[in-house]
Design an enzyme around this catalytic site. Structure first.
Site, short mmCIF file in Angstrom:
data_model
loop_
_atom_site.label_atom_id
_atom_site.label_comp_id
_atom_site.label_asym_id
_atom_site.label_seq_id
_atom_site.Cartn_x
_atom_site.Cartn_y
_atom_site.Cartn_z
N ASP A 13 56.43 -46.53 -8.05
CA ASP A 13 56.23 -45.41 -7.14
C ASP A 13 55.86 -44.22 -8.03
O ASP A 13 56.68 -43.75 -8.81
CB ASP A 13 57.55 -45.14 -6.38
CG ASP A 13 57.45 -43.96 -5.43
OD1 ASP A 13 56.52 -43.14 -5.57
OD2 ASP A 13 58.32 -43.84 -4.54
N GLY A 105 56.59 -50.58 -25.57
CA GLY A 105 56.32 -52.01 -25.75
C GLY A 105 56.45 -52.87 -24.52
O GLY A 105 55.88 -53.95 -24.45
N TYR A 229 70.52 -41.58 -8.73
CA TYR A 229 69.54 -41.99 -7.72
C TYR A 229 68.16 -41.41 -8.01
O TYR A 229 68.01 -40.22 -8.20
CB TYR A 229 69.98 -41.52 -6.33
CG TYR A 229 69.03 -41.95 -5.24
CD1 TYR A 229 68.86 -43.30 -4.96
CD2 TYR A 229 68.29 -41.03 -4.52
CE1 TYR A 229 67.96 -43.72 -3.98
CE2 TYR A 229 67.40 -41.43 -3.53
CZ TYR A 229 67.24 -42.78 -3.27
OH TYR A 229 66.36 -43.19 -2.32
N LYS A 232 64.51 -46.16 -4.50
CA LYS A 232 64.94 -47.56 -4.54
C LYS A 232 64.03 -48.39 -5.44
O LYS A 232 62.97 -47.94 -5.85
CB LYS A 232 64.99 -48.13 -3.12
CG LYS A 232 66.33 -47.88 -2.45
CD LYS A 232 67.46 -48.70 -3.09
CE LYS A 232 68.76 -48.46 -2.36
NZ LYS A 232 69.95 -48.86 -3.12
N ASP A 233 64.43 -49.63 -5.68
CA ASP A 233 63.72 -50.48 -6.64
C ASP A 233 62.49 -51.13 -6.04
O ASP A 233 61.61 -51.57 -6.76
CB ASP A 233 64.68 -51.56 -7.15
CG ASP A 233 66.07 -51.03 -7.32
OD1 ASP A 233 66.23 -50.06 -8.06
OD2 ASP A 233 67.00 -51.57 -6.68
N GLN A 242 52.98 -75.27 -2.07
CA GLN A 242 52.42 -76.62 -1.86
C GLN A 242 52.75 -77.55 -3.06
O GLN A 242 53.25 -77.11 -4.08
CB GLN A 242 50.91 -76.56 -1.62
CG GLN A 242 50.47 -75.66 -0.46
CD GLN A 242 50.83 -76.17 0.94
OE1 GLN A 242 51.05 -75.39 1.83
NE2 GLN A 242 50.90 -77.47 1.10
P1 13P Z 1 61.39 -44.84 -2.16
O1 13P Z 1 62.40 -45.59 -2.98
O2 13P Z 1 60.42 -45.76 -1.47
O3 13P Z 1 60.69 -43.80 -2.98
O4 13P Z 1 62.14 -44.12 -0.98
C1 13P Z 1 63.12 -43.20 -1.35
C2 13P Z 1 63.77 -42.49 -0.21
O5 13P Z 1 64.61 -41.67 -0.47
C3 13P Z 1 63.40 -42.82 1.17
O6 13P Z 1 64.12 -42.01 2.11
P1 13P Z 2 47.52 -80.39 5.22
O1 13P Z 2 47.58 -81.83 5.63
O2 13P Z 2 46.67 -79.53 6.13
O3 13P Z 2 47.24 -80.20 3.77
O4 13P Z 2 49.01 -79.78 5.42
C1 13P Z 2 50.08 -80.38 4.78
C2 13P Z 2 51.24 -79.49 4.77
O5 13P Z 2 52.01 -79.54 3.87
C3 13P Z 2 51.43 -78.51 5.89
O6 13P Z 2 52.60 -77.82 5.73
MG MG Z 3 59.08 -42.69 -3.11
MG MG Z 4 58.99 -46.99 -2.34
#
Ligand code: 13P
Ligand code: 13P
Ligand code: MG
Ligand code: MG
Length: 379
Positions: A13, A105, A229, A232-233, A242
């Site tokens: 962010d 780094g 604070y 958030k992460d 597959q």
């Molecule tokens: P973010 O962690 O997305 O920046 O949001 C922080 C926040 O205080 C939202 O209310």
């Molecule tokens: P397909 O036979 O279309 O590859 O799909 C197999 C499968 O794993 C669907 O979840």
């Molecule tokens: Mg933010």
């Molecule tokens: Mg955010």
């Protein structure tokens, strides 16, 4: 491609538009230009720039391995330049996640979220990259468990000989900085002892029993890094699909149940995680509710064919509707738990500063005072 390929997903962010709700297009443009240069001169094979809420995400393929200084430096430089753009526009919280002004780094521990994995590309290599906003590292615990260990979610665990042996989960204890490897289905109950407490124990990687990497998630907890604070992460996660891994539909299925995660307003509330289309990843109601987007790619010799917006599917409409119902109900609790996080989690918010102001107002319990209370008696 028989040489190992590394897929690196790094996010930060670096400034919100407006408030913490969305991403300004100038930041995406800046990141796009810088990564395009890195693709032409190396070391990148391919890249995709995305955003979820106020977080910018860099999805990159290369052959430098995980924790590559060159790749981390590149991501750091992109975030620094985007911060300059954000400062020019006075975007909200410009440079929010960059906890240091100097790169040393590796971006791990410096604020950005990182998920990386190295593997040899299969003949068909579908991967899904998840980005979430207004939540926290640990939000992937429940969906990763469902994808790789729950036969009610993943039919392949029962049906497919390639998956029947189960998987190996690596769990990080963020408080003590140690990891544990647990096998499913054998140690499923042991695994749940820890990952059910998703604020502390975070699934960092999932491997097949043959040692192939299946999933990697970001485990950075900003508040633990910064000691206070800073937002958030907002974690990221990569899942291979597959073959010996869950099918694409099995990887998406856990999000049909909007589980409750930490985050939302001021990072201080529980709320349901809403699976949404790219265009809807703009958390605005009470700065939320928390969002998750999923980007599907087929890899072709390191090229990222995609993204396909995987939650752009009306079959997730009911989950989104349920999310709004849960959000309404939780919101009515206002400042009360369990909408607000429990006290030990609030330690890393701005609430302790308010509590400090009232510290001197507390006294011994009433019955221990010299003066007994005057109890009104009826005439
Ligand atoms: P973010 O962690 O997305 O920046 O949001 C922080 C926040 O205080 C939202 O209310
Ligand atoms: P397909 O036979 O279309 O590859 O799909 C197999 C499968 O794993 C669907 O979840
Ligand atoms: Mg933010
Ligand atoms: Mg955010």
């Amino acid at each position: 491609m028989s040489n190992p390929l590394t897929l690196s997903v790094i996010k930060a962010d670096v400034g919100g538009f407006v408030g913490h709700s969305h991403m300004h297009p100038d930041l995406l443009e800046e990141a796009q230009e810088q990564l395009e240069r890195a693709r032409l001169r190396g070391p990148l094979f391919d890249f995709h720039v995305t955003s979820c809420g106020d977080d910018i995400g860099l999805i990159m393929t290369h052959d430098q391995g995980v924790d590559s200084e060159a790749i981390h430096q590149l991501a750091w430089d992109v975030f620094m330049n985007c911060t300059d753009v954000a400062k020019g526009l006075k975007l909200y919280g410009a440079g929010q996640d960059l906890l240091s002004s100097a790169f040393s780094g590796n971006v791990r521990g410096m604020g950005p979220g990182v998920a990386e994995m190295t593997f040899v590309e299969r003949t068909g290599e579908p991967v899904i990259v998840f980005f979430a906003d207004k939540t926290s590292a640990g939000a992937w615990n429940l969906p990763l468990f469902r994808m790789f260990a729950d036969p009610f979610n993943t039919a392949g665990l029962v049906i497919s000989p390639a998956m029947h042996a189960g998987f190996r989960f690596e769990v990080l204890d963020v408080k003590q900085g140690r990891t544990i490897l647990l096998e499913t289905p054998e140690e499923m109950y042991d695994l749940l002892v820890f990952i059910g407490a998703s604020g502390r124990y975070i699934v960092s990687h999932v491997y097949s029993k043959t040692g192939e990497i299946g999933a990697a998630s970001s485990t950075q907890r900003l508040s633990l890094l910064a000691g206070h604070y800073v937002g958030k992460d907002d974690p990221v996660c990569i899942v291979r699909c597959q073959g010996e891994f869950p099918a694409v539909g099995e990887v998406l299925e856990p999000f049909s149940m909007p589980h409750i995660v930490q985050g939302w307003m001021r990072g201080s509330h529980y709320g349901p995680l809403m699976p949404c289309r790219f265009a809807d990843a703009n958390p605005s109601r009470f700065d939320g509710p928390p969002r998750v987007i999923s980007l599907g790619f087929q890899l072709a010799n390191g090229r990222l064919i995609g993204p396909k917006d995987m939650f752009d599917d009306p079959s997730f409409d009911e989950s989104r509707r349920l999310c709004n119902v849960i959000a309404d109900h939780l919101r009515r609790h206002g400042p009360f738990e369990p909408h607000r996080l429990p006290m030990e989690e609030m330690e890393y918010t701005t609430l302790p500063d308010v509590m400090k102001k009232l510290a001197g107002r507390w006294s011994a319990p009433h019955e221990k005072l010299d003066q007994p209370a005057k109890i009104p008696t009826s005439a």
